[in-house]
Scaffold this motif. Sequence first.
Motif, short mmCIF file in Angstrom:
data_model
loop_
_atom_site.label_atom_id
_atom_site.label_comp_id
_atom_site.label_asym_id
_atom_site.label_seq_id
_atom_site.Cartn_x
_atom_site.Cartn_y
_atom_site.Cartn_z
N ASP A 45 -8.32 16.47 60.02
CA ASP A 45 -7.16 16.34 60.91
C ASP A 45 -7.15 17.43 61.97
O ASP A 45 -6.91 17.16 63.15
N THR A 62 -3.99 11.88 64.93
CA THR A 62 -4.47 10.51 65.10
C THR A 62 -5.60 10.28 64.12
O THR A 62 -6.20 11.23 63.62
N ASP A 63 -5.90 9.01 63.86
CA ASP A 63 -7.00 8.72 62.95
C ASP A 63 -8.32 8.56 63.67
O ASP A 63 -9.38 8.73 63.07
N ARG A 86 -6.66 11.59 57.82
CA ARG A 86 -5.71 10.59 58.31
C ARG A 86 -5.98 9.23 57.69
O ARG A 86 -5.06 8.52 57.29
N VAL A 87 -7.25 8.87 57.57
CA VAL A 87 -7.61 7.57 56.97
C VAL A 87 -7.15 7.54 55.51
O VAL A 87 -6.59 6.54 55.06
N GLU A 89 -4.69 9.25 54.13
CA GLU A 89 -3.23 9.19 54.09
C GLU A 89 -2.74 7.79 54.47
O GLU A 89 -1.83 7.25 53.82
N ASN A 90 -3.32 7.20 55.50
CA ASN A 90 -2.91 5.86 55.91
C ASN A 90 -3.23 4.82 54.83
O ASN A 90 -2.43 3.91 54.59
N ARG A 93 -0.59 5.19 52.18
CA ARG A 93 0.70 4.70 52.69
C ARG A 93 0.74 3.18 52.73
O ARG A 93 1.76 2.56 52.43
N LEU A 94 -0.38 2.57 53.10
CA LEU A 94 -0.48 1.11 53.22
C LEU A 94 -0.89 0.44 51.91
O LEU A 94 -1.02 -0.79 51.85
N GLU A 101 -9.61 0.79 54.72
CA GLU A 101 -8.97 1.42 55.88
C GLU A 101 -10.01 2.12 56.75
O GLU A 101 -9.94 2.06 57.98
#
Length: 133
Positions: A45, A62-63, A86-87, A89-90, A93-94, A101
């Motif tokens: 990050d 940003t990712d 970021r990937v 974490e996303n 989250r998803l 992802e």
Amino acid sequence: MKITFFSEEITFKLASPTKVRSWIKEVIRLEKHTLAEVSYVFCSDDYLHNMNVQYLNHDTLTDIITFDNSEEEEQIEGDIFISIDRVKENAARLNLPFENELHRVMIHGILHLCGYKDKASSERELMRKKEDA
């Protein structure tokens, strides 16, 4: 015609780089482009945030950041920087597997290099459909 994978400030390797290269090349072919050279740089990050501030004047996480180095319209040449932090974490989250992802983000960069935008909602919708395909 080559696709390379690097890491900066982190230790990261794709599970199946040969399969991923073949898949990316097929997407480029289906989009009626030719591959010159694409480099993926997997990073933290902090690394990507610093790039976002320095090169794009955006003080946000940003990712992905994609730099298009193409000199010809239908030719793909660029550098794609992806924050693994970021990937991860996303994906959490998803509620998606990390690899799914990551692949979505990787192809997002390729789609940008093919000329797709994602500023307007209609552009984002088309980009998402292409990513999901």
